[in-house]
Design an enzyme around this catalytic site. Structure first.
Site, short mmCIF file in Angstrom:
data_model
loop_
_atom_site.label_atom_id
_atom_site.label_comp_id
_atom_site.label_asym_id
_atom_site.label_seq_id
_atom_site.Cartn_x
_atom_site.Cartn_y
_atom_site.Cartn_z
N THR A 1 37.71 34.92 35.33
CA THR A 1 39.24 33.65 36.15
C THR A 1 38.88 32.71 34.89
O THR A 1 39.54 31.99 34.55
CB THR A 1 38.63 33.42 37.33
OG1 THR A 1 38.33 34.05 38.43
CG2 THR A 1 39.72 32.36 37.58
N LEU B 1 30.90 38.29 39.28
CA LEU B 1 31.59 38.33 37.48
C LEU B 1 32.75 37.16 37.29
O LEU B 1 33.56 37.50 36.90
CB LEU B 1 32.09 39.98 36.92
CG LEU B 1 30.45 39.96 36.40
CD1 LEU B 1 30.65 41.68 36.18
CD2 LEU B 1 29.83 39.37 35.32
N ARG B 2 33.11 37.29 39.03
CA ARG B 2 34.47 36.17 39.06
C ARG B 2 34.36 34.91 38.16
O ARG B 2 36.17 34.73 38.07
CB ARG B 2 35.40 36.42 40.03
CG ARG B 2 35.86 37.28 40.91
CD ARG B 2 36.17 37.02 42.30
NE ARG B 2 36.69 38.04 43.14
CZ ARG B 2 36.15 38.31 44.49
NH1 ARG B 2 35.44 37.70 45.05
NH2 ARG B 2 36.22 39.36 44.48
N GLY B 3 33.85 34.39 38.55
CA GLY B 3 33.93 32.70 37.44
C GLY B 3 34.16 33.63 36.41
O GLY B 3 35.06 32.42 35.38
#
Lengths: 569, 334
Positions: B277, B272-274
């Site tokens: 960010t 879920l970092r995408g």
């Protein structure tokens, strides 16, 4: 091409221009083996720079010598911190000897120091014997002058002469020199025609042209100054010939003096836009005269190494005292990133305390620790694996199963990527073999090389194995664990000397195979023929390698077989 | 460096400049990875940005640039009590730096000479509240990169070694640069940089001439050149300060969250970092533009740099992932 005399004259001029104001030019990349020419040149640098002695550094210099730091043995002896000054803190030229052995880390530090523009300049003396080693680009890109003493005989290398008062005058005059309005545009276009992408080169050329004008006593940079800048700065960095017809270039060396640039402008026009002016053409001509005749051959030789890892001759060193499994500490000095094993140091010092407090009563309090007590930590780490693919690109292979062989390599490459292995590529065809790629982790590069792989010709198996063996030795010297994967479909029919003699060829191949086994290099032989080739299993036996006929192998079993044959270090 | 090359005077390289400005607005976006050719102004941009950023308030002589006396870590022997203005720190991490120098270690000098157990702060401490710049990050040893990214994410440096047990704040923006032809970063590490941009040497003559002209003008008269660009720099500085203030007030409509998720799903980025960010970068972009809420335009503007390095990629695929992101953006955000 110019004569050695002319080249020596140019070097003389280059040093004079450098001496006017070294710092803005960054420095000199001097490619020269040990010899009288080099000695004369370094000697005359001393004269022309009017220094007593040039400060020298070597590739293994430690951080505290560069930046200054604590002098450990002096501090221990006196009981108070004694600091030393670092060489980078003093302005002035530095000579970096054996520059080809400098590691990326040192180059990065020196590059940063140059970027700070505190009056530092670096003369990197590069003794590389082979085009695949040499100074890394992190530093060479920042040095304006690239000089090559190769091929200048003793007799030509006379003492260099400098007019010191004139140089002093030029130094004073330099701030007044102006560039012409279009100089930067002209130089940009020349750089473009020569295939130079770095903008630092153009910038250096612009500065050198000003130095040249200052030496002439002029206030304005003129065409000859630009021409000189192109010859000295841009030409040695060329990555392509200005024209794309290399054949015509070899037998018609153009004269360096361009009296009628217009006459040439039509056929010599580089492939830029249509509005370039005669001066640019003249400059390109000047650059062409300075290009080494074997430019293309040299580029091909350096490309394999350069693109793989920033072109230094050094590889990933084993950092014996950084990480890995801890092993017993040993006595040694601090520096170079070694870490002190405090407990072991104290343990070594304890038995002597009584004696030492008696022998040095001046320091009554605290522990008496001497340099000999210092113990540094050591770690053991397994090395990186380098898989050397030796690919048969001969006619029979190209016709039959080249695509499948490429598929198999790509499969192995993907495996290598996942494990962070280094990969090298050797292809053999026709009469010999080529190292297409020195050990690298860049898969994009490897794949591109593989796609470009030409096919056809005989099967010089022995030559391929020989190149692989050399590469394996080289990577082992750099601390990697090499293994060889040979992909071929047939029997050798070209001997080591390039002759088409089947008997000799198979004897040579057998000999090379035994040499591989003799070095203890793990290997696998993948038979890419439509049906198993007779004799190839014998060769595999000679190599001490696993034999794997591709016809029976699907992707999964291939990778399993390679995994089993080339064990992890 | 007294006169750094002005940030606003850098010709072209808009994506790189945009990414750096976004991290200056919201440091929480994470680091910036700049991949590309040599001599394209990567380090110039970092230094220029530092010179442009507003100064920070820090206790004089504090190794970690503490904001007030109360926040000085107890291991630091800071005698001064004055709070002074300091430029935003930009710390270079050279290749080959040892772990000791990076995280800090036992002060050998004090240990041997005075018999004291003291901590010598490393580069991470000095970079606190500023930027940590690593040239050729792809050649840095993997364990160091791991360590850096860990610290950058947690904002705290924990040292447990040689009988020391020390922690100090280390909040910095990590800027890494490198040339992919010389080696690649592991995908796990790529994912942990917030933004990633590709830079290339300018290909057309006009741009190249412009670069050379400005650089030469700068060389000839540093003070004058910096002065002539001071206004443009000040404008960016003002925009960054205003954007920082506006940032908490920027609204995030539900539809934008949907878009983020749809985009990341379409690209198949892991974790879920995408999304996170992308959202933060879009918010910073919105704040920079003076908008009151995030719109699809903001997402479009930041999607390539926030997502291009997060695609699950075939290691042998050479096609630019930026192109893939742009294509997906076009199909998802219609």
């Amino acid at each position: 091409m110019t004569t050695p005399q002319e080249r020596w004259g140019n070097i003389n001029l280059a040093l004079a221009l450098f001496a006017i104001d070294p710092a803005p030019l960054g420095g000199i990349w001097l490619r020269a083996r040990i010899g009288p020419a080099r000695d004369r040149m370094i000697q005359s640098l001393n004269n022309v720079l009017e220094t007593d002695i040039l400060q020298r550094i070597h590739p293994n210099i430690q951080d505290d010598a560069l930046y200054g730091g604590l002098d450990m043995s002096a501090s221990l002896a006196t009981g108070r911190p004694v600091h030393t000054a670092g060489v980078l803190q003093k302005p002035g030229p530095l000579v970096l000897t054996m520059a080809e052995r400098a590691e990326q880390g040192l180059l990065a530090r020196l590059g940063t120091a140059l970027d700070a523009e505190q009056g530092l300049s670096i003369i990197a003396v590069d003794e590389a014997a082979d085009p695949s080693e040499g100074l890394g680009r992190a530093l060479s890109d920042r040095l304006a002058l690239h000089l090559d003493l190769d091929g200048i005989p003793h007799s030509v290398a006379t003492n260099l002469e400098f007019d010191l008062p004139a140089l002093r005058e030029a130094r004073a005059h330099l701030p007044l020199v102006q560039n012409g309005p279009d100089d930067d545009r002209d130089l940009c276009m020349v750089a473009e025609a020569l295939g130079i992408t770095s903008l630092r080169a153009v910038h250096h050329a612009l500065r050198l042209a000003r130095h040249s004008a200052a030496l002439m006593g002029a206030d304005q940079v003129e065409q000859p100054d630009l021409q000189l800048a192109v010859e000295l700065v841009l030409a040695p960095r060329a990555t392509q010939l200005p024209e794309h017809s290399a054949s015509e270039d070899q037998d018609t060396p153009p004269p360096p003096e361009m009296s009628e640039p217009d006459a040439h402008s039509d056929q010599d026009r580089p492939q830029t836009d249509g509005e370039d002016m005669p001066p640019v053409d003249a400059l390109i001509e000047a650059a062409k005269a300075m290009l080494p005749p074997d430019l293309l051959a040299r580029l091909a030789a350096t490309r394999a190494a350069r693109q793989s890892k920033g072109s230094t001759g050094t590889g990933h060193k084993k950092k014996g005292n950084h990480r890995g499994r801890p092993i017993a500490s040993r006595s040694g000095t601090l520096g170079g990133g070694a870490r002190l094993d405090l407990i072991a140091t104290l343990r070594a010092a304890v038995p002597w305390q009584g004696l030492r407090s008696v022998s040095s009563p001046k320091k009554p309090k605290g522990l008496h620790i001497r340099k000999s007590d210092l113990r540094v930590k050591r770690f053991q780490e397994s090395s990186d694996r380098a898989i050397i693919f030796v690919v048969d690109a001969s006619g029979s292979s190209a016709m039959s199963r080249m695509a499948e062989a490429k598929g198999a390599i790509e499969l192995l490459l993907a495996e290598a990527y996942a494990r962070r292995d280094h990969v090298a590529l050797v292809a053999f065809r026709g009469h010999g073999s080529d190292v297409l790629l020195a050990p690298t982790r860049s898969l994009v590069q490897t794949k591109r090389r593989l796609q470009e792989l030409p096919g056809g010709g005989g099967t010089p198996l022995a030559s391929g194995l020989k190149s692989a063996l050399q590469l394996a030795r080289l990577s082992a010297a750099k601390g990697m664990t090499p293994s060889i994967a040979l992909l071929t479909d047939g029997r050798a029919n070209i001997a080591l000397d390039g002759s088409a003699n089947r008997t000799q060829a198979s004897a040579d191949a057998q000999q090379m195979a035994r040499a591989v086994r003799g070095e203890g290099i793990p290997a696998i032989v993948i038979d890419t023929g439509a049906r198993p080739t007779r004799g190839l299993d014998g060769l595999a036996q000679d190599m001490g390698a696993t034999y794997l006929p591709l016809p029976r192998a699907d992707a999964k079993s291939l990778s399993a077989a390679v995994e089993a044959a080339l064990p992890l270090p | 460096m007294i006169h750094a090359f002005p940030f606003s005077a850098i010709v072209g390289q808009d994506a790189m400049k945009q990414a750096m400005v976004l991290t200056a607005i919201d440091a929480g976006i994470g680091g910036v990875l700049v991949f590309g050719d040599r001599g394209t102004g990567k380090s110039t941009a970092v230094r220029g940005l530092a010179a442009l950023l507003p100064t920070i308030q820090a206790v004089k002589g504090c190794p970690v640039n503490s904001e007030s006396v109360a926040t000085i870590p107890d291991w630091a022997n800071v005698i001064e009590r004055d709070v002074v203005e300091k430029p935003t720190p930009v710390v270079d991490l050279p290749l080959g730096a040892t772990e000791d120098r990076v995280v800090g270690a036992l002060d050998i000098e004090k240990a041997l000479a005075k018999g004291e157990k003291a901590f010598e702060a490393g580069l991470l401490a000095r970079a606190n509240r500023g930027y940590l710049y690593i040239d050729e990050v792809n050649l840095l040893e993997d364990h160091l990169v791991d360590l850096l990214l860990d610290v950058a994410q947690s904002g705290e440096n924990v040292v447990e070694r040689e009988g020391l047990s020390i922690r100090h704040p280390a909040r910095f923006v990590l800027v890494g640069s490198g040339n992919p032809e010389e080696g690649e970063l592991r995908p796990q590490l790529l994912d942990r940089f917030g933004l990633s941009v590709e830079v290339k040497s300018p290909k057309d003559i006009e741009t190249r001439v412009a670069v050379i002209k400005r650089r030469d003008a700068y060389d000839r008269d540093r003070a004058g050149f910096v002065k002539s660009w001071a206004k443009a720099d000040a404008a960016i500085r003002k925009a960054i300060i205003t954007a920082r203030k506006r940032l908490p007030k920027v609204k995030t409509p539900e539809a934008v969250l949907q878009d983020c998720a749809a985009l990341c799903l379409a690209l198949g980025s892991d974790g879920l970092r995408g999304e996170l960010t992308l959202l933060r970068a879009a918010r910073a972009q919105a704040a920079f533009e003076g908008a009151s809420e995030i719109t699809r335009d903001h997402l479009r503007a930041v999607a390539p740099m926030a997502l291009s390095h997060r695609l699950r990629r075939d290691p042998l695929d050479e096609a630019g992932s930026t192109a893939r992101v742009i294509r997906s953006v076009e199909t998802v955000l219609v």
